[in-house]
Enzyme design. Structure first.
Site, PDB file in Angstrom:
ATOM      1  N   ASP A   6      -6.239  26.322  34.570  1.00  0.00           N
ATOM      2  CA  ASP A   6      -5.094  27.133  34.128  1.00  0.00           C
ATOM      3  C   ASP A   6      -5.191  27.536  32.659  1.00  0.00           C
ATOM      4  O   ASP A   6      -4.187  27.590  31.954  1.00  0.00           O
ATOM      5  CB  ASP A   6      -3.769  26.386  34.376  1.00  0.00           C
ATOM      6  CG  ASP A   6      -3.670  25.886  35.797  1.00  0.00           C
ATOM      7  OD1 ASP A   6      -3.937  26.684  36.701  1.00  0.00           O
ATOM      8  OD2 ASP A   6      -3.361  24.701  36.000  1.00  0.00           O
ATOM      9  N   LYS A  36      -7.872  32.062  32.494  1.00  0.00           N
ATOM     10  CA  LYS A  36      -9.170  32.691  32.772  1.00  0.00           C
ATOM     11  C   LYS A  36      -9.018  34.053  33.431  1.00  0.00           C
ATOM     12  O   LYS A  36      -9.793  34.959  33.169  1.00  0.00           O
ATOM     13  CB  LYS A  36     -10.006  31.801  33.702  1.00  0.00           C
ATOM     14  CG  LYS A  36     -10.402  30.485  33.102  1.00  0.00           C
ATOM     15  CD  LYS A  36     -11.261  29.677  34.071  1.00  0.00           C
ATOM     16  CE  LYS A  36     -10.507  29.093  35.241  1.00  0.00           C
ATOM     17  NZ  LYS A  36      -9.515  28.090  34.926  1.00  0.00           N
ATOM     18  N   GLY A  47      -5.875  29.803  41.061  1.00  0.00           N
ATOM     19  CA  GLY A  47      -4.869  30.862  41.003  1.00  0.00           C
ATOM     20  C   GLY A  47      -5.077  31.629  39.720  1.00  0.00           C
ATOM     21  O   GLY A  47      -4.723  31.156  38.646  1.00  0.00           O
ATOM     22  N   HIS A  48      -5.734  32.777  39.808  1.00  0.00           N
ATOM     23  CA  HIS A  48      -6.003  33.573  38.608  1.00  0.00           C
ATOM     24  C   HIS A  48      -4.980  34.701  38.522  1.00  0.00           C
ATOM     25  O   HIS A  48      -4.926  35.562  39.382  1.00  0.00           O
ATOM     26  CB  HIS A  48      -7.423  34.139  38.643  1.00  0.00           C
ATOM     27  CG  HIS A  48      -8.455  33.080  38.394  1.00  0.00           C
ATOM     28  ND1 HIS A  48      -9.798  33.303  38.471  1.00  0.00           N
ATOM     29  CD2 HIS A  48      -8.316  31.787  38.034  1.00  0.00           C
ATOM     30  CE1 HIS A  48     -10.449  32.177  38.180  1.00  0.00           C
ATOM     31  NE2 HIS A  48      -9.567  31.242  37.918  1.00  0.00           N
ATOM     32  N   GLN A  74     -10.722  26.436  38.214  1.00  0.00           N
ATOM     33  CA  GLN A  74     -10.327  25.112  37.708  1.00  0.00           C
ATOM     34  C   GLN A  74     -10.880  24.935  36.285  1.00  0.00           C
ATOM     35  O   GLN A  74     -10.994  25.917  35.578  1.00  0.00           O
ATOM     36  CB  GLN A  74     -10.803  23.979  38.645  1.00  0.00           C
ATOM     37  CG  GLN A  74     -10.072  23.935  39.982  1.00  0.00           C
ATOM     38  CD  GLN A  74     -10.658  24.854  41.016  1.00  0.00           C
ATOM     39  OE1 GLN A  74     -11.853  24.909  41.195  1.00  0.00           O
ATOM     40  NE2 GLN A  74      -9.821  25.592  41.714  1.00  0.00           N
TER      41      GLN A  74
HETATM   42  P1  IMP Z   1      -7.879  20.122  44.905  1.00  0.00           P
HETATM   43  O1  IMP Z   1      -8.813  21.029  44.178  1.00  0.00           O
HETATM   44  O2  IMP Z   1      -6.826  20.849  45.686  1.00  0.00           O
HETATM   45  O3  IMP Z   1      -8.587  19.092  45.720  1.00  0.00           O
HETATM   46  O4  IMP Z   1      -7.067  19.286  43.786  1.00  0.00           O
HETATM   47  C1  IMP Z   1      -7.717  18.334  42.961  1.00  0.00           C
HETATM   48  C2  IMP Z   1      -7.162  18.350  41.563  1.00  0.00           C
HETATM   49  O5  IMP Z   1      -7.524  19.575  40.935  1.00  0.00           O
HETATM   50  C3  IMP Z   1      -5.628  18.283  41.484  1.00  0.00           C
HETATM   51  O6  IMP Z   1      -5.271  17.588  40.305  1.00  0.00           O
HETATM   52  C4  IMP Z   1      -5.229  19.744  41.370  1.00  0.00           C
HETATM   53  O7  IMP Z   1      -3.967  19.899  40.760  1.00  0.00           O
HETATM   54  C5  IMP Z   1      -6.350  20.250  40.477  1.00  0.00           C
HETATM   55  N1  IMP Z   1      -6.579  21.683  40.626  1.00  0.00           N
HETATM   56  C6  IMP Z   1      -7.163  22.327  41.661  1.00  0.00           C
HETATM   57  N2  IMP Z   1      -7.207  23.644  41.426  1.00  0.00           N
HETATM   58  C7  IMP Z   1      -6.653  23.847  40.219  1.00  0.00           C
HETATM   59  C8  IMP Z   1      -6.448  25.013  39.411  1.00  0.00           C
HETATM   60  O8  IMP Z   1      -6.793  26.139  39.749  1.00  0.00           O
HETATM   61  N3  IMP Z   1      -5.843  24.790  38.217  1.00  0.00           N
HETATM   62  C9  IMP Z   1      -5.496  23.561  37.771  1.00  0.00           C
HETATM   63  N4  IMP Z   1      -5.679  22.460  38.491  1.00  0.00           N
HETATM   64  C10 IMP Z   1      -6.256  22.595  39.707  1.00  0.00           C
END
Ligand code: IMP
Length: 435
Positions: free
Chosen positions: A13, A16, A40-41, A225
């Site tokens: 977040d 990007k 989520g971009h 991420q």
């Molecule tokens: P997962 O990717 O859904 O398995 O989540 C694993 C961890 O990564 C959790 O703490 C999520 O909140 C975090 N996470 C996954 N995608 C994002 C993102 O796009 N932005 C911020 N955190 C993310």
């Protein structure tokens, strides 16, 4: 000819979407290489807001080729939903400007169910996943029981592999998680139908990207991420299931590591994190709340309020070095406009020992106490500033202080969500010229 990787240098977040959207203007090909619809971009174009989860941000520019590489975990439902959502808003999307790797792994209904069920099972030790089935899909990839996009296009293979997978997953769902089993026939029908919708987009994207590079095209690799959520190098186990930095490109896009020309990290002027897990510079008081409200720090994918805190120099130095960043872009600087005092984490204290460098996996980040240093706030609205020299002296002082602490040049600043709210720095040309 440059191949550039842009990655999130914190916990995701970092803003990007907007930066990549801007850089995509100069690129011919925009490539995602890891993750899935957990990202989520957010991109704002002429006041219209687009939130992209799976499709690269280059889709909002005509004539760019957008690639979803083999390293992704692709939910076909989300893919089609996103394609249709874009088309409904007048964005042209078809197999000529959007390519999907035949080797990308497919997220099925059982992956999403198991993601939710495993989180319940973990209880207080939960990761706080996005519930999009990412972890279970990558787990099957590593276990060699997953299905890839190509499998959806071959009825016999799809039946055989999905039957084998569901036999085990249904046992897990019913006997461990106490849930109803999934019907093989229903799942086959749904996913093979989706496979047909995917077919026009599917190809050997690694070969396509390499050919584009050889033909002199500009390639932009778009990380999702953040580096601190990297499966190998992040705050394990509170991470996502892929390699999120430039470290993920070679494997996740089929693009040789030594062909990369330039790596740029993106980081906010403060830190946020969603989900569980240690966050050393988190502010649990009024400042954390103030950052959340000023920065509208709510998840683009899940709507969850983000945990907020101060810029972490140790984590930043680590993630930029790890991913070989030539420079970095500081985003959301305007969010700090109203602060009297701005803090920065410059050291960690653990068990009576002071760390000024990232302490490594043997230190439990949950035990860390951060040492904060302060800068005086500029208390001025900077959202309209477009040239570095026009920023208030105190803002420049803060930026240069952080840059010095981190030791890697800041090549651009972002001072608002709109495409044009950016301030280039002198180092930008240097970083670009190097490529
Ligand atoms: P997962 O990717 O859904 O398995 O989540 C694993 C961890 O990564 C959790 O703490 C999520 O909140 C975090 N996470 C996954 N995608 C994002 C993102 O796009 N932005 C911020 N955190 C993310």
């Amino acid at each position: 000819m440059p191949a550039t990787c842009v990655f999130g240098a914190q916990w995701g977040d970092e803003g990007k979407g907007k930066i990549i959207d801007g850089l995509a203007r100069d690129a011919d090909v925009v490539v995602r290489y890891q993750g899935g619809a957990n990202a989520g971009h957010t991109v704002i174009v002429g006041g219209a807001k687009y939130v992209l989860h799976l499709i690269p941000s280059g889709i909002l520019h005509r004539s760019k080729l957008n690639v979803i590489g083999n390293g992704l975990a692709v939910d076909p439902l989300k893919f089609i939903e996103e394609v249709e959502g874009l088309r409904a808003r007048g964005v042209a999307v078809d197999g000529s400007n959007l390519r999907l790797s035949s080797a990308a792994h497919v997220i099925f209904e059982h992956h999403k169910r198991i993601d939710h069920a495993s989180e319940r099972w973990r209880g207080v030790g939960r990761i706080g996943t996005t519930g999009r089935g990412i972890g279970p899909c990558y787990a099957d990839k590593a276990a060699r029981t997953g299905l890839r996009v190509a499998d959806l296009l071959e009825p016999e293979r799809c039946r055989r592999r999905l039957a084998a997978a569901l036999a085990e997953k249904n046992a897990l769902l019913t006997q461990v998680h106490g849930e109803a089993p999934l019907s093989l026939e229903e799942q086959l029908e749904r996913y093979m139908h989706l496979g047909e919708e995917l077919r026009p987009f599917v190809g050997d994207t690694g070969a396509e990207v390499r050919a584009a590079y050889r033909a002199g095209k500009q390639i932009l690799f778009e990380g999702a991420q953040g580096a601190m959520l990297d499966i190998d190098h992040g705050s394990y186990p509170y991470v996502t299931s892929s390699n999120t930095g430039s470290d993920g490109v070679a494997a996740g896009a089929g693009f040789p590591a030594r062909w990369m020309d330039r790596v740029v990290g993106i980081a906010k002027a403060y830190c946020t994190r969603v989900g569980e897990g240690p966050f050393p510079s988190e502010d649990h008081g009024a400042d954390g709340v103030k950052i959340r409200e000023a920065g509208n720090e709510y998840g683009a994918t899940t709507g969850r309020p983000r945990r907020c805190g101060w810029f972490d120099v140790l984590a930043m130095r680590y993630s930029l070095e790890l991913n070989g960043a030539d420079g970095w872009i500081m985003t959301n600087l305007d969010v700090l406009d109203s602060f009297e005092e701005i803090k920065v984490a410059t050291a960690y204290e653990v068990g009576g020992k002071l760390h000024t460098q990232w302490p490594g996996a043997h230190v439990d980040l949950a035990d860390v106490k951060v040492r904060l240093e302060s800068a005086k706030g500029w208390k001025t609205d900077i959202t309209g500033v477009r040239r570095y020299e026009d920023l208030p002296a105190l803002t420049r002082k803060y930026v240069e202080w952080v840059e010095k602490l981190v030791g890697v040049p800041i090549v651009m600043l972002s001072v608002g969500p709109d495409r044009d709210q950016i301030i280039p720095r002198a180092g930008l040309e240097v970083a670009l010229a190097r490529a």
